[in-house]
Design a protein around this motif. Sequence first.
Motif, PDB file in Angstrom:
ATOM      1  N   VAL A  89      41.369  27.268  16.786  1.00  0.00           N
ATOM      2  CA  VAL A  89      41.045  26.323  15.713  1.00  0.00           C
ATOM      3  C   VAL A  89      42.150  25.277  15.579  1.00  0.00           C
ATOM      4  O   VAL A  89      41.878  24.078  15.440  1.00  0.00           O
ATOM      5  N   ARG A  90      43.413  25.720  15.645  1.00  0.00           N
ATOM      6  CA  ARG A  90      44.534  24.786  15.571  1.00  0.00           C
ATOM      7  C   ARG A  90      44.465  23.748  16.695  1.00  0.00           C
ATOM      8  O   ARG A  90      44.788  22.573  16.506  1.00  0.00           O
ATOM      9  N   LYS A  91      44.027  24.179  17.872  1.00  0.00           N
ATOM     10  CA  LYS A  91      43.964  23.287  19.029  1.00  0.00           C
ATOM     11  C   LYS A  91      42.763  22.345  18.959  1.00  0.00           C
ATOM     12  O   LYS A  91      42.895  21.142  19.202  1.00  0.00           O
ATOM     13  N   LEU A  92      41.581  22.888  18.621  1.00  0.00           N
ATOM     14  CA  LEU A  92      40.344  22.110  18.691  1.00  0.00           C
ATOM     15  C   LEU A  92      40.018  21.373  17.394  1.00  0.00           C
ATOM     16  O   LEU A  92      39.393  20.316  17.425  1.00  0.00           O
ATOM     17  N   LEU A  93      40.417  21.970  16.256  1.00  0.00           N
ATOM     18  CA  LEU A  93      40.135  21.370  14.945  1.00  0.00           C
ATOM     19  C   LEU A  93      41.433  21.339  14.127  1.00  0.00           C
ATOM     20  O   LEU A  93      41.594  22.085  13.154  1.00  0.00           O
ATOM     21  N   PRO A  94      42.381  20.506  14.510  1.00  0.00           N
ATOM     22  CA  PRO A  94      43.715  20.544  13.894  1.00  0.00           C
ATOM     23  C   PRO A  94      43.740  20.261  12.400  1.00  0.00           C
ATOM     24  O   PRO A  94      44.709  20.631  11.720  1.00  0.00           O
ATOM     25  N   SER A  95      42.713  19.624  11.866  1.00  0.00           N
ATOM     26  CA  SER A  95      42.715  19.334  10.427  1.00  0.00           C
ATOM     27  C   SER A  95      42.171  20.505   9.597  1.00  0.00           C
ATOM     28  O   SER A  95      42.252  20.487   8.364  1.00  0.00           O
ATOM     29  N   THR A  96      41.596  21.521  10.260  1.00  0.00           N
ATOM     30  CA  THR A  96      41.046  22.674   9.551  1.00  0.00           C
ATOM     31  C   THR A  96      42.168  23.547   8.995  1.00  0.00           C
ATOM     32  O   THR A  96      43.116  23.886   9.715  1.00  0.00           O
ATOM     33  N   LYS A  97      42.059  23.923   7.739  1.00  0.00           N
ATOM     34  CA  LYS A  97      43.066  24.777   7.109  1.00  0.00           C
ATOM     35  C   LYS A  97      42.667  26.249   7.265  1.00  0.00           C
ATOM     36  O   LYS A  97      41.487  26.581   7.298  1.00  0.00           O
ATOM     37  N   ILE A  98      43.667  27.107   7.386  1.00  0.00           N
ATOM     38  CA  ILE A  98      43.429  28.519   7.654  1.00  0.00           C
ATOM     39  C   ILE A  98      43.965  29.375   6.514  1.00  0.00           C
ATOM     40  O   ILE A  98      45.125  29.244   6.127  1.00  0.00           O
ATOM     41  N   ILE A  99      43.089  30.244   5.989  1.00  0.00           N
ATOM     42  CA  ILE A  99      43.514  31.273   5.039  1.00  0.00           C
ATOM     43  C   ILE A  99      43.370  32.619   5.743  1.00  0.00           C
ATOM     44  O   ILE A  99      42.260  33.028   6.094  1.00  0.00           O
ATOM     45  N   ILE A 100      44.491  33.302   5.969  1.00  0.00           N
ATOM     46  CA  ILE A 100      44.452  34.641   6.554  1.00  0.00           C
ATOM     47  C   ILE A 100      44.258  35.657   5.443  1.00  0.00           C
ATOM     48  O   ILE A 100      44.988  35.654   4.454  1.00  0.00           O
ATOM     49  N   CYS A 101      43.258  36.536   5.594  1.00  0.00           N
ATOM     50  CA  CYS A 101      43.075  37.681   4.692  1.00  0.00           C
ATOM     51  C   CYS A 101      43.074  38.932   5.554  1.00  0.00           C
ATOM     52  O   CYS A 101      42.145  39.144   6.348  1.00  0.00           O
ATOM     53  N   THR A 102      44.093  39.749   5.429  1.00  0.00           N
ATOM     54  CA  THR A 102      44.251  40.889   6.334  1.00  0.00           C
ATOM     55  C   THR A 102      44.772  42.117   5.596  1.00  0.00           C
ATOM     56  O   THR A 102      45.427  41.986   4.555  1.00  0.00           O
ATOM     57  N   ASP A 103      44.473  43.297   6.147  1.00  0.00           N
ATOM     58  CA  ASP A 103      45.036  44.524   5.573  1.00  0.00           C
ATOM     59  C   ASP A 103      46.342  44.904   6.267  1.00  0.00           C
ATOM     60  O   ASP A 103      46.974  45.904   5.919  1.00  0.00           O
ATOM     61  N   CYS A 104      46.757  44.116   7.252  1.00  0.00           N
ATOM     62  CA  CYS A 104      48.012  44.379   7.963  1.00  0.00           C
ATOM     63  C   CYS A 104      49.197  43.909   7.122  1.00  0.00           C
ATOM     64  O   CYS A 104      49.233  42.765   6.684  1.00  0.00           O
ATOM     65  N   ASN A 105      50.155  44.799   6.888  1.00  0.00           N
ATOM     66  CA  ASN A 105      51.325  44.399   6.095  1.00  0.00           C
ATOM     67  C   ASN A 105      52.634  44.755   6.810  1.00  0.00           C
ATOM     68  O   ASN A 105      53.645  45.026   6.170  1.00  0.00           O
ATOM     69  N   ASP A 106      52.578  44.756   8.145  1.00  0.00           N
ATOM     70  CA  ASP A 106      53.790  45.006   8.928  1.00  0.00           C
ATOM     71  C   ASP A 106      54.636  43.742   8.978  1.00  0.00           C
ATOM     72  O   ASP A 106      54.130  42.645   9.237  1.00  0.00           O
ATOM     73  N   ASN A 107      55.929  43.899   8.765  1.00  0.00           N
ATOM     74  CA  ASN A 107      56.836  42.758   8.680  1.00  0.00           C
ATOM     75  C   ASN A 107      56.863  41.941   9.980  1.00  0.00           C
ATOM     76  O   ASN A 107      56.784  40.711   9.955  1.00  0.00           O
ATOM     77  N   TYR A 108      56.956  42.632  11.120  1.00  0.00           N
ATOM     78  CA  TYR A 108      56.959  41.937  12.405  1.00  0.00           C
ATOM     79  C   TYR A 108      55.673  41.139  12.589  1.00  0.00           C
ATOM     80  O   TYR A 108      55.687  40.003  13.048  1.00  0.00           O
ATOM     81  N   ARG A 109      54.542  41.760  12.238  1.00  0.00           N
ATOM     82  CA  ARG A 109      53.250  41.116  12.449  1.00  0.00           C
ATOM     83  C   ARG A 109      53.114  39.860  11.588  1.00  0.00           C
ATOM     84  O   ARG A 109      52.640  38.821  12.048  1.00  0.00           O
ATOM     85  N   ILE A 110      53.515  39.964  10.333  1.00  0.00           N
ATOM     86  CA  ILE A 110      53.404  38.815   9.421  1.00  0.00           C
ATOM     87  C   ILE A 110      54.252  37.653   9.921  1.00  0.00           C
ATOM     88  O   ILE A 110      53.802  36.503   9.973  1.00  0.00           O
ATOM     89  N   HIS A 111      55.498  37.949  10.302  1.00  0.00           N
ATOM     90  CA  HIS A 111      56.368  36.890  10.810  1.00  0.00           C
ATOM     91  C   HIS A 111      55.810  36.288  12.094  1.00  0.00           C
ATOM     92  O   HIS A 111      55.908  35.075  12.317  1.00  0.00           O
ATOM     93  N   SER A 112      55.231  37.125  12.953  1.00  0.00           N
ATOM     94  CA  SER A 112      54.652  36.637  14.206  1.00  0.00           C
ATOM     95  C   SER A 112      53.504  35.671  13.946  1.00  0.00           C
ATOM     96  O   SER A 112      53.389  34.629  14.600  1.00  0.00           O
ATOM     97  N   VAL A 113      52.653  35.998  12.970  1.00  0.00           N
ATOM     98  CA  VAL A 113      51.527  35.129  12.632  1.00  0.00           C
ATOM     99  C   VAL A 113      52.013  33.797  12.066  1.00  0.00           C
ATOM    100  O   VAL A 113      51.470  32.741  12.378  1.00  0.00           O
ATOM    101  N   PHE A 114      53.055  33.841  11.265  1.00  0.00           N
ATOM    102  CA  PHE A 114      53.601  32.592  10.732  1.00  0.00           C
ATOM    103  C   PHE A 114      54.187  31.726  11.848  1.00  0.00           C
ATOM    104  O   PHE A 114      54.056  30.497  11.832  1.00  0.00           O
ATOM    105  N   LYS A 115      54.796  32.363  12.836  1.00  0.00           N
ATOM    106  CA  LYS A 115      55.335  31.606  13.962  1.00  0.00           C
ATOM    107  C   LYS A 115      54.231  30.938  14.766  1.00  0.00           C
ATOM    108  O   LYS A 115      54.361  29.797  15.213  1.00  0.00           O
TER     109      LYS A 115
END
Length: 227
Positions: A89-115
Amino acid sequence: MRIEKQSVLIADNCPLICETYQNIISKIARLNPNFSFNTDITYNCNGAYDIVKKTIEKETTLNFIVLDLKLSPSNNRKILSGEDLGLLVRKLLPSTKIIICTDCNDNYRIHSVFKSLNPEGFIIKNDLTSKELKNAIKNITNNIPYYSKTVLSLLRKEVSNNFSIDSLDRKILYELSLGSKMKEMPNYIPLSAASIEKRKRHLKKVFNVKAKGDRELILIAKEKGFI
C-alpha cells in the motif's frame, strides 16, 4: 454543508471484528454529518490486494486502511502478512493512511513495524474499544497520528539498535515454518541459497538462538509475531 467522503478498507482475518469495525465507522458518520464513509471488507491478503488493484485501475482514492498484522497470506506467497500488505500500500497508494490493529504486543515486533511502515495509527487489540477506534479515525482524518497506550509504552522501551528484520527475512521465517528445505527456498525467495543461509544466521543472532536446528528460531519468531 460540505460532506467529506472517505474510502476505507478493513482487513482482518475475523469476520466479527470486521463487522464491529464497520459498525463503529458507520456510527462516526451518523454522529458527524460532515463525514461519509465507503467501506470495503476483506479477510485475507488476496482480497485486500484485489481492492488495492481496483483502486489503482479505477483511479479512485483509498483514504485509509484498518489492518491486522496477522492477515492470511496470499496464494502466491508474495504477500505473507498484514505488514507485507502495508508495504505494498505504501508503494502503490502512498497517500493512503494505515491504522494497525493487532493483538501482537512484542517490543521487537512493534519497533520493526514502525521501522518498515511508520503507520499513522497503531492500536493493540487489548486496548481497543469503540471510543479508541473512533479517536484513531478522527485523528488520522485530521492528519494527526494516533497510538494506543500499550504502543506508546512499548515505544518508550529501548530495543537493540542492531536488529533489522525486513520482508525477505520474514519470508525466510515463513518458509522455514512450512518446512521448506534450504535448497528449495530460492524458488520462493529472490536470493541465492548462500544469501538465505547468511540471513538465517543473522536471524538466529537477533533472536539469540543457540540451537543448530531451526525449531527454536521458528518458535521464537512465532512468539514475537513475525510469522
